[in-house]
Design an enzyme around this catalytic site. Structure first.
Site, PDB file in Angstrom:
ATOM      1  N   LYS B  82      48.368  48.589  55.063  1.00 55.20           N
ATOM      2  CA  LYS B  82      46.939  48.579  54.736  1.00 55.20           C
ATOM      3  C   LYS B  82      46.178  48.264  56.028  1.00 55.20           C
ATOM      4  O   LYS B  82      46.655  47.469  56.855  1.00 55.20           O
ATOM      5  CB  LYS B  82      46.678  47.502  53.682  1.00 55.20           C
ATOM      6  N   SER B 157      41.958  47.078  45.870  1.00 55.30           N
ATOM      7  CA  SER B 157      41.549  47.646  47.141  1.00 55.30           C
ATOM      8  C   SER B 157      42.697  48.229  47.957  1.00 55.30           C
ATOM      9  O   SER B 157      42.452  48.969  48.897  1.00 55.30           O
ATOM     10  CB  SER B 157      40.852  46.573  47.984  1.00 55.30           C
ATOM     11  N   SER B 181      44.366  43.226  43.911  1.00 60.28           N
ATOM     12  CA  SER B 181      44.235  44.376  44.804  1.00 60.28           C
ATOM     13  C   SER B 181      45.533  45.099  45.149  1.00 60.28           C
ATOM     14  O   SER B 181      45.500  46.197  45.694  1.00 60.28           O
ATOM     15  CB  SER B 181      43.541  43.961  46.109  1.00 60.28           C
TER      16      SER B 181
END
Lengths: 474, 479
Positions: B82, B157, B181
């Protein structure tokens, strides 16, 4: 309205840089004076993702300060983020402590005689320093070397009432912090800085007036001057029937005045947040006791002990303890002589003239100055010779007793010899003799001076005076 | 060119193939890069590819293997990150214009550990800006589509992480999980997502959202893959004061399913927001456990209202604080030629930060003002303590709490989600976040449109091994 009917109410917030090798939340060195931005890492630069870890040495030094200043030490405290934007603050928050400081409810005795008083310390907390802005003609540069240097903030109760009080407090505080190895307290390097909160009230009143804060004063003398100026300024406004504004001011050293920085209505809301990156700061009773045990003797206690143990006067003892290196030098030298009072005299009136370093860096070996004190005490040399020997030792080491012998510097205490010198002097100075007999007692001093010169300064001054008086009164 | 099928293999299979010489790390890395090339136009998981250095790292792994040196179970195995994990010399954006050109000088601890373990970094993955969002539509730098249906979002996310693994563009990915997330996008993309116990994985170098809630999370296809990655990453980090030593660091997922006491959360299976397919799939899962000898009870999770409020206030307050450093002074989006300092800050931040980020900064800052902090922030902290205590109570009596990962199936792209629905969706995940307990979302069941659903398991601190063992059970029994 009279100024003398009013008294200032003063509280201080003192920031002292802790004497750690590394910063409070990372492993960068705390050295002063390195080229800009060379002592930085992702943590103290506040780079994205970087996290603080607490330097336990900083905590230990803060606890040491707390114990030396008679504070309670919190077994559980925490850090908080104090949030505001400024270019010298890389994370846009300063890690500090808000509701749960490390040390609280302490105080210390300051001043002497009439001015001796106990000043309460509300709290001591740990926090990180910010960077330094360097303003050039058309730009502002940031040096982050100081970011994350560990500080303690010491907050006093509003219990000081004059510039002198504040000066007494700061001097006593500085002595303690230096003695305990908590901080170097070098104001010129910014390792001690002071904010002053000051209001004015009618003497005898218990109310508090409108408070003005004077920020970031970097010398004791300026603190005193700023307080004196500000008290007068506030009085002048009140005397004209004006209202005081709660505001933040700064001290301008070149004008000797305080100047408005910002009004308090615009005071920042720091939006404190419990620091989530650091666990609660816990200390065991054992940790605290261990730190307490390692505390050195504090200046006041030490001065009292020196007065007792060596019979020296309190004022001298206080000068000696004002610098821990000077105190240990004195105590070491004192082990070599039976004459500590004479030693103190030589140390404070002679040796200190040649030594301007802070902390005290002895220019003469302790054994040597002790030996001179001994010779002075025995009467082997007179005080003039003793002082000369001290001066010569500053230029280079030698054995004073051997030198006295080989150079013939021993004090002349032989009555016959001195009598001869006195008679010679009287013959050669008939006018002075006449003056003296006509009541001009000062003439005796001149005669003694001539006689002393004849002996190359080696005569016993007491004996010399005695014999002069004897002969002249015949 | 290698057969594309190899990208579908598990980490253990890759390991065996590399050890046995079936293919090299270079061939394996190339296979993932090829898949990326094929799938990216429709998926868009990657913000930055680092193909050249990946191939270099793969070559080094091959050279090591040739010499008989091995760094660990992940040596030579590719992965992706990420884009909120700092990577030395490789752009790290948090999907924000603010950091569009930010190149960190240092590696996050988990990145350093993977590098040390010989894993091969393929690139950086899209996300909601600064991890604020639950669809990946808040990215300022790119669009990511659900690999199973390009009309659907990935969730967020960590949407890029879930999508990359689901699309076989990486065998595993790291993400972050503050309030779901990792788990929610894993559910929406049909992969496994683990949020470990708070502190088990170092946060150092992971760009913070809400520091007291943030966890490094792992996305994989299988529980055993997840166990392998977790093993490589655990260990106290002296750079993260909140990191902890794992007391039980063996994550064996095979073997007999232990006797389980399971708590089913009543509230999360009731109400209009919960779709029938979700209820059905969760109940099926519970029955499967019962059939394998588990004791099942219904429980109520403590005060959902205060849990959500507590999460909203604390996460926003901490986020507002963590976002403050993005002022454009030392790095990041910077407007030249502004002489007034406040104006300089305002312009850098107004331009550099997206709407959702600004909304949370305003909300969080407000919660911390002198006038409001006692009313909101202090109460939120107190509520959190209470929730942690009650979760502890429940997990003293039960081994697991089971509930759906999300109340509905995946959203369509561009779909308007009401704030109420969004909050309800968070509820499934925030308890574990507030308590700091480990939780996993394992793919189980399908929604009305045939898209995957997730089953959410929560256990007491440090019981990741149990979570992965049970997750593995659901993989075996399948859909």
């Amino acid at each position: 309205m009279n100024f003398s009917d009013f008294e200032p109410v003063i509280g201080l917030e003192v920031h002292a840089e802790l004497k750690t090798a590394t910063k409070i939340f990372c492993a960068c060195p705390t050295a002063f004076g390195a080229p800009p931005n060379t002592l930085c890492c992702p943590v103290c630069l506040g780079l994205p993702g970087a996290l603080p870890t607490l330097n336990r040495r900083a905590v230990e030094l803060a606890v040491r300060a707390g114990l030396a200043l008679n504070c309670e030490i919190a077994t559980l405290s925490r850090t908080d983020r104090k949030q505001y934007f400024y270019p010298d603050l890389p994370k846009a928050y300063q890690i500090s402590q808000d509701p749960y400081p490390l040390c609280f409810d302490g105080g210390l005795s300051v001043g002497n005689g009439e001015r001796e008083r106990y000043v309460g310390i509300t709290r001591i907390h740990i926090e990180e320093d910010a960077g330094k802005l360097i303003h050039t003609r058309n730009q502002t540069l940031i040096d982050c070397n100081r970011c994350g240097v560990p500080l303690i903030e010491i907050v006093t109760a509003p219990e000081l009432h004059s510039a002198e009080d504040a000066g007494d407090f700061l001097r006593a505080l500085r002595q303690i912090l230096v003695t305990c190895g908590v901080s170097d307290c070098k104001m010129q390097e910014g390792s001690l800085r002071c904010d002053v909160n000051i209001s004015l009230r009618k003497k005898g009143s218990n109310e508090f007036g409108t408070r003005v804060e004077i920020k970031n004063i970097n010398s004791f003398a300026f603190v005193e001057k700023a307080i004196a100026y500000e008290a007068r300024r506030q009085f002048d406004i009140l005397a004209k029937g004006g209202d005081l504004q709660a505001e933040t001011r700064r001290y301008n050293a070149s004008t000797g005045k305080t100047e408005l920085m910002r009004a308090k209505e615009r005071a920042e809301d720091y939006r404190y947040l419990a620091e989530p990156d650091l666990p609660a700061l816990s200390l065991s009773r054992e940790d605290i006791n261990a730190i307490a045990k390692a505390l050195p003797e504090l200046p006041r206690a030490k001065a009292a002990r020196l007065t007792r143990a060596y019979g020296i006067v309190k004022a001298d003892a206080e000068i000696i303890v004002s610098d821990p290196s000077l105190a240990s030098y004195f105590e070491y030298a004192a082990t070599y002589t039976e004459h500590p009072i004479l030693l103190t005299g030589l140390l404070l009136t002679e040796l200190l003239r040649y030594c301007h370093s802070d902390p005290f860096d002895p220019p003469v070996k302790a054994e040597r100055i002790a030996e001179i004190a001994t010779m002075l005490g025995e009467g082997t040399v007179n005080s003039t010779t003793a002082k000369k020997l001290v001066t010569r030792l500053v230029d280079g080491d030698f054995d004073p007793r051997a030198t006295v012998e080989t150079e013939g510097l021993a004090q002349i205490r032989d009555r016959e010899t001195i009598m001869r010198t006195v008679n010679e002097t009287l013959c050669e100075n008939q006018k002075a003799v006449a003056d003296y007999k006509n009541g001009k007692t000062a003439a005796l001093r001149a005669l003694q001076g001539h006689a002393m010169a004849k002996t190359k300064g080696l005569a016993d001054p007491v004996l010399l005076e005695e014999i002069f008086k004897e002969v002249l009164s015949e | 060119m290698m057969q594309n099928g190899i990208v579908k293999r598990t980490l253990a299979e890759h390991r065996r193939a590399l050890d046995g010489g079936e293919y090299t790390s270079r061939e394996l890395t190339r296979a993932y890069l090829d898949t990326i090339e094929q799938r990216e136009p429709s998926v868009g998981a990657y913000l930055t590819l680092d193909a050249e250095r990946a191939m270099q790292a793969a070559r080094e792994a091959d050279e090591r293997r040739a010499l008989g040196i091995q760094k660990g179970a992940l040596d030579g195995i590719p992965y992706a990150l990420k884009d909120n994990f700092c990577t030395a010399g490789l752009r790290t954006t948090s999907a924000s214009k603010m950091l569009e050109n930010f190149v960190p000088p240092y590696d996050a601890t988990v990145v350093a550990r993977l590098r040390e373990a010989g894993a091969v970094l393929l690139g950086k993955l899209n996300m909601d800006e600064f991890a604020m969002g639950s669809t990946n539509e808040n990215s300022a730098l790119g669009i990511t589509r659900n690999p199973l249906d390009p009309g659907c979002v990935t969730g967020g996310s960590s949407g890029g992480s879930a999508a990359a693994v689901a699309a076989y563009e990486a065998p595993f990915a790291l993400g972050s999980d503050t309030g779901g997330s990792i788990r929610q996008p894993a559910a929406f993309c049909g992969v496994l997502g683990l949020k470990p116990t708070y502190g088990v994985l170092s946060r150092y170098g992971m760009i913070a959202l809400a520091s007291s809630l943030d966890c490094v999370g792992i996305v994989t296809h299988t529980a055993s893959d997840c166990a392998a990655v977790l093993s490589a990453l655990i260990g106290k980090d002296r750079l993260d004061a909140t990191s902890r030593t794992h007391p039980d660091p063996s994550f064996e997922v095979s073997g007999e399913l232990p006797h389980l006491r399971v708590a089913v959360v009543r509230e999360l299976l009731e109400g209009d927001e919960v779709s029938p397919a979700v209820v059905r799939s969760c109940k099926t899962a519970v029955e499967l456990l019962r059939a394998h000898g588990a004791e099942i009870d219904e429980v109520s999770l403590p005060s959902p209202g205060s849990a959500l409020a507590s999460y909203c206030v604390l996460s926003a307050a901490e986020a507002a604080s963590n976002m403050a450093r993005f002022d454009g002074v030392r790095y990041g989006n910077r407007k030249a030629d502004v002489s007034d300092l406040s104006e300089f800050y305002a312009q850098n931040r107004s331009e550099g930060l997206g709407e959702e980020v600004k909304r949370r900064i305003l909300f969080g800052s407000y919660m911390l003002t002198r006038e409001k902090r006692a009313m909101y922030y202090d109460r939120a902290r107190a509520a959190r303590c209470e929730i942690r205590e009650r979760m502890t109570e429940i997990l003293n009596r039960y081994d697991l709490i089971i509930n759906p990962t999300t109340p509905t199936g995946v959203f369509k792209r561009g779909e308007k989600i009401t704030p109420e629905k969004r909050r309800r969706a968070d509820l499934c995940a925030v308890y574990a976040s507030l308590a700091g307990f480990p939780a996993v979302s394992v793919p189980f069941g399908r929604d009305e449109n045939g898209m995957p659903l997730g089953l959410h398991l929560t256990a007491a601190p440090f019981r990741e091994a149990l979570l992965l063992r049970v997750a593995s059970f659901f993989e075996e029994v399948g859909e």
